[in-house]
Design a protein around this motif. Structure first.
Motif, PDB file in Angstrom:
ATOM      1  N   GLU A 104       0.869  -1.168   0.000  1.00 49.07           N
ATOM      2  CA  GLU A 104       0.000   0.000   0.000  1.00 49.07           C
ATOM      3  C   GLU A 104       0.905   1.217   0.000  1.00 49.07           C
ATOM      4  OE1 GLU A 104      -2.493  -0.162   3.488  1.00 49.07           O
ATOM      5  OE2 GLU A 104      -0.936   0.683   4.757  1.00 49.07           O
ATOM      6  N   SER A 106       0.926   5.833  -0.198  1.00 51.85           N
ATOM      7  CA  SER A 106       0.216   7.111  -0.144  1.00 51.85           C
ATOM      8  C   SER A 106       1.247   8.222  -0.114  1.00 51.85           C
ATOM      9  CB  SER A 106      -0.671   7.197   1.090  1.00 51.85           C
ATOM     10  OG  SER A 106       0.122   7.198   2.257  1.00 51.85           O
ATOM     11  N   LYS A 113      -5.009   5.721   0.836  1.00 51.16           N
ATOM     12  CA  LYS A 113      -3.996   4.772   0.409  1.00 51.16           C
ATOM     13  C   LYS A 113      -4.486   3.985  -0.797  1.00 51.16           C
ATOM     14  CE  LYS A 113      -2.125   4.156   5.078  1.00 51.16           C
ATOM     15  NZ  LYS A 113      -1.340   5.305   5.019  1.00 51.16           N
TER      16      LYS A 113
END
Length: 124
Positions: A104, A106, A113
């Motif tokens: 994940e 971000s 995310k």
């Protein structure tokens, strides 16, 4: 009888353990797939301990890497061309297999995310 149910329930959850051999993916050659709003995006990249060079849509970008731990890294674009590229990206490896990892990512400081999968390219 309650004890038996609890024991079975506990054993089911304790047997499921996520594999994370993150060090296997700190360096090498990879390709990645991310689905955003139903659209699949693919890229290729080469990674050393401190540098990642990625090719997407015939465009090459380079990022400096700062590993937080074996499973988390922060990317800083070396020559950002716009405001979005000036933002650092935090990536966390969630699970691994022998040839891939799910992650994940971000922008640093943001809560939204995205998830993706990266596959290690076999050496010829």
């Amino acid at each position: 009888m309650k004890f038996l149910y609890l024991l079975i329930l506990f054993s089911l959850f304790s047997c499921y353990e996520t594999t994370r051999n993150c060090t296997d993916f700190k360096t090498g050659e990879f390709y990645s797939e991310v689905t955003i709003d139903g659209e699949l995006f693919k890229s290729k990249f080469k990674r050393t301990e401190t540098l990642q060079i990625e090719t997407y849509n015939k465009k090459t970008d380079s990022s400096q890497l700062r590993w937080i731990n074996d499973c988390e890294v922060v990317f800083k674009t070396i020559n950002p061309k716009n405001m979005a590229e000036q933002k650092d990206i935090h990536l966390k490896i969630l699970t691994t297999t022998d040839s891939s990892y799910t992650y994940e990512y971000s922008y640093v400081g943001e809560t939204k995310k995205q998830k993706g999968v990266a596959y290690k390219v076999a050496a010829n």
